[in-house]
Design an enzyme around this catalytic site. Structure first.
Site, PDB file in Angstrom:
ATOM      1  N   GLU A 170       0.877  -1.233   0.125  1.00  0.00           N
ATOM      2  CA  GLU A 170       0.048   0.055  -0.093  1.00  0.00           C
ATOM      3  C   GLU A 170       0.810   1.221  -0.001  1.00  0.00           C
ATOM      4  OE1 GLU A 170      -3.341   1.873   3.131  1.00  0.00           O
ATOM      5  OE2 GLU A 170      -3.217  -0.449   2.532  1.00  0.00           O
ATOM      6  N   ASP A 176       0.252   5.206   0.397  1.00  0.00           N
ATOM      7  CA  ASP A 176      -0.820   6.192   1.019  1.00  0.00           C
ATOM      8  C   ASP A 176      -0.651   7.729   1.197  1.00  0.00           C
ATOM      9  OD1 ASP A 176      -2.523   4.127   1.944  1.00  0.00           O
ATOM     10  OD2 ASP A 176      -1.833   4.049   4.031  1.00  0.00           O
ATOM     11  N   GLU A 197      -3.166  10.279   2.960  1.00  0.00           N
ATOM     12  CA  GLU A 197      -4.452  10.597   4.081  1.00  0.00           C
ATOM     13  C   GLU A 197      -4.293  11.864   4.416  1.00  0.00           C
ATOM     14  OE1 GLU A 197      -4.473   7.847   7.135  1.00  0.00           O
ATOM     15  OE2 GLU A 197      -4.938   6.051   5.691  1.00  0.00           O
TER      16      GLU A 197
END
Length: 288
Positions: free
Chosen positions: A99, A101, A103
């Site tokens: 993953e 990311d 955010e």
């Protein structure tokens, strides 16, 4: 004088990225949850996610990719966004998933968003770096990019690098290079941790909260029937050109200077300097 030059460079980079070719959200993505809170409009050129006290919403790409450069323009939730999280990331599936990311942690009106980044390999994350931005991400669209090739991962904002994660498999550090990943995005309530460690809760009188997306572009290697569409994942710089330069792209001198500037001025957390968190020693990729 140096500050002025840096700001000019950032603005020019932003203008270049704003001209990125717009994708078609109808063609490229599926709205996966949240019902009518996720909407595509303007002939497939605009996508919005909304959050109310009953549910958030999200979408995912139709294609999976093994390496690529992914660009998306976002305009984040304005006003009092405390407790909300807008995510934009690449991920595979399963307990040993990879993953990459972005955010965006909402905040009280007048306080800056926090950009939270992380890299998971074989199901393990804990590689957080967090930043403030040098602009208000709720007033206009800005481009957030993930460049992922066999040598490194770059996180970019308006084409300005904010983080680099190098392939250090030679040191025993896993790198995401075997699992194809989809693009995901969501807007959801995380007021148990998102703002000031959960001390500030979501103000539902401000709902619905809305984030907007446009100008998606994937210069990447779609994964089909267990194979990458790219001829090779070990392409050398002598055989790449034009739009394929991402396959071997690294930071040049200017890019390294901009990365250093961002990390000096805007980084607020770096797991590689958190000795209290890692009393037995920092992770091996943190060692220079």
């Amino acid at each position: 004088m140096k500050v002025v030059l840096v700001v000019v460079c950032l603005v020019m980079s932003s203008l270049v990225m704003m001209r990125a070719q717009a994708g078609d959200f109808y063609q490229d993505f599926d709205l996966t949850w949240g019902g009518q809170r996720a909407k595509i409009s303007q002939g497939g050129q605009l996508l919005t996610l909304s959050l109310d006290k009953y549910s958030g919403s999200g979408f995912q790409s139709k294609d999976e990719y093994l390496f690529g450069r992914i660009d998306m323009q976002l305009m984040l939730v304005p006003g009092n966004s405390a407790g909300t999280v807008t995510t934009y990331y690449l991920s595979s599936q399963g307990p040993t998933h990879d993953e990459i990311d972005f955010e965006f942690l909402g905040n009280l009106s007048g306080n800056p968003y926090i950009v939270h980044t992380n890299v998971f390999t074989q199901g393990k994350g804990n590689r957080e770096q967090q930043f403030y931005l040098w602009f208000d991400p709720t007033k206009a669209f800005h481009t957030y990019s993930i460049l992922w090739n066999p040598q490194r991962i770059l996180f970019l904002v308006d084409n300005v690098p904010i983080r680099e994660f190098d392939n250090k498999e030679s040191m025993g550090v896993p790198f995401p290079n075997k699992q194809a990943m989809r693009i995901y995005s969501s807007l959801w309530n995380a007021d148990n941790w998102a703002t000031m460690g959960g001390r500030v809760k979501t103000d539902w009188t401000q709902a619905p909260f809305t984030a907007s997306y446009r100008n998606f572009n994937a210069n990447a290697c779609p994964w089909t029937a267990g194979k990458s569409s790219c001829a090779s994942t070990t392409t050398t710089s002598s055989t790449t050109s034009g739009g394929d330069m991402w396959q071997t792209q690294a930071l040049d001198t200017n890019g390294k200077q901009r990365l250093k500037w961002v990390q000096k001025k805007f980084m607020i957390y770096n797991y590689c300097t958190d000795l209290k968190r890692f009393p037995q020693g920092l992770p091996p990729e943190c060692k220079k």
